[in-house]
Design a protein around this motif. Structure first.
Motif, short mmCIF file in Angstrom:
data_model
loop_
_atom_site.label_atom_id
_atom_site.label_comp_id
_atom_site.label_asym_id
_atom_site.label_seq_id
_atom_site.Cartn_x
_atom_site.Cartn_y
_atom_site.Cartn_z
N GLU A 64 0.80 -1.22 0.00
CA GLU A 64 0.00 0.00 0.00
C GLU A 64 0.84 1.28 0.00
OE1 GLU A 64 -3.06 0.15 -0.52
OE2 GLU A 64 -4.00 -1.72 0.12
N ALA A 65 2.17 1.14 0.10
CA ALA A 65 3.00 2.33 0.16
C ALA A 65 2.83 3.22 -1.06
CB ALA A 65 4.47 1.93 0.31
N ASP A 66 2.62 2.61 -2.24
CA ASP A 66 2.54 3.43 -3.45
C ASP A 66 1.12 3.56 -3.99
OD1 ASP A 66 3.98 0.93 -5.72
OD2 ASP A 66 2.20 0.87 -4.44
N THR A 67 0.11 3.24 -3.17
CA THR A 67 -1.26 3.39 -3.63
C THR A 67 -1.58 4.82 -4.06
OG1 THR A 67 -1.95 1.59 -2.17
CG2 THR A 67 -3.68 3.01 -3.05
N PRO A 68 -1.11 5.86 -3.34
CA PRO A 68 -1.41 7.22 -3.81
C PRO A 68 -0.89 7.52 -5.21
CG PRO A 68 -0.72 7.28 -1.51
CD PRO A 68 -0.46 5.89 -2.01
N LEU A 69 0.17 6.83 -5.63
CA LEU A 69 0.74 7.07 -6.95
C LEU A 69 -0.23 6.64 -8.05
CD1 LEU A 69 4.40 5.86 -6.33
CD2 LEU A 69 3.52 8.19 -6.21
N ILE A 70 -0.74 5.42 -7.94
CA ILE A 70 -1.67 4.94 -8.96
C ILE A 70 -3.02 5.65 -8.82
CG2 ILE A 70 -2.47 2.96 -7.61
CD1 ILE A 70 -1.92 3.13 -11.45
#
Length: 307
Positions: free
Chosen positions: A272-278
């Protein structure tokens, strides 16, 4: 999110092509006219991610303030926190007050039905529990969006009568999207019967797009609203995730042209660390191609990481 996860070496072998629209979708959108202003909601499943410090939360943000920061970036959340126990009304009130204090924009919670109802009692003899759940989430007030009812993996088509009986008892004004996971729901007569029943009950169907469970990508709309759970692979596969979002944009555009009224699009990643990116990429594409006017994610500049 671990559901539908495959080994990294298998990701590139997955066929991510979206299936054709199902029979119920064709019936639901038949002869509909496009709306001038359809609604769009994009969000995640949780706000309490420590990994988002230095990304969208400042380093000094306290966990108690994560929700207040989350609502500055997203207009909705697929609220999984209430799955593990029926929430206390006073907790719901606190969450609603935190939203009010931190944003002037519309925001909705899409609370998951508690597992005591769906997984432990399996929708049977749950009148009291359901009343308690509905009483609690009603405290969201204007911030309450549709509820998300997920039945267990071993809740198969032989339980369709149980599911329909349960849905019939719910308040008519309670908007609900249903997710099934048993593989037998997605083939033959069971599939047709499920989505026809949901259409009769005026309940939606969650569509889950996960690498390892392509059957859950049923592309059926029992109501003229889409509730999509997108499970990306992230990391080195971020470009693959973006290509999948691009394909969703094309399909949603087709649905909007045929009268789709609302889009709920919730982003999950195995990390979930890069969920904001997608999520930000999704918002960018929705705004560009679908006519939405969603705020982009406000990432923290690298020079401000020590704030």
């Amino acid at each position: 999110m671990e559901f539908g996860r495959v080994a990294e070496e298998e990701v590139l072998n997955v066929d991510f092509t979206l299936p054709v629209d199902g029979e119920q979708t064709i019936l639901t959108l038949k002869d509909n006219k496009p709306l001038a202003n359809p609604a769009f909601f994009v969000g995640c499943a949780k706000w309490g991610r420590k990994e988002w410090k230095d990304l969208i939360y400042t380093k000094k943000t306290k966990e108690a303030d994560f929700l207040g920061e989350y609502v500055k970036h997203f207009n909705s959340i697929e609220l999984n926190a209430v799955f593990y126990s029926i929430p206390k009304e006073e907790q719901i009130v606190k969450w609603a007050e935190m939203v009010k204090a931190n944003t002037n924009e519309d925001f909705i919670f899409c609370p998951k039905f508690s597992r005591s109802i769906t997984h432990i009692k399996r929708l049977k003899d749950t009148d009291f529990l359901t009343d308690e759940y509905i009483k609690a989430i009603s405290a969201f007030g204007k911030y309450l969006g549709p509820c998300f009812l997920q039945v267990s993996d071993n809740f198969g088509p032989n339980n369709i009568g149980v599911l329909e009986d349960y849905l019939q008892k719910l308040p008519k004004d309670l908007k609900v999207f249903v997710e099934v996971r048993h593989k037998d729901w997605f083939v033959g007569d069971a599939k047709n019967q499920l989505f026809a029943m949901l259409a009769r009950q005026q309940k939606g169907a969650a569509i889950t797009d996960a690498s390892g469970r392509r059957d859950c990508l049923h592309m059926e709309l029992p109501t003229p609203e889409a509730f999509i759970r997108f499970v990306g692979n992230g990391g080195e596969f971020i470009k693959s995730d973006e290509a999948r979002v691009d394909e969703w944009v094309v399909r949603i555009k087709h649905w909007l042209d045929n009268g789709l009224e609302k889009v709920y699009f919730f982003l999950h990643q195995h990390d979930e660390a890069d969920t904001p990116l997608i999520a930000d990429y999704t918002i960018e594409q929705f705004n560009k191609h679908l006519g939405s006017d969603l705020s982009r994610i406000n990432f923290i500049p690298k020079s401000n990481l020590l704030l």
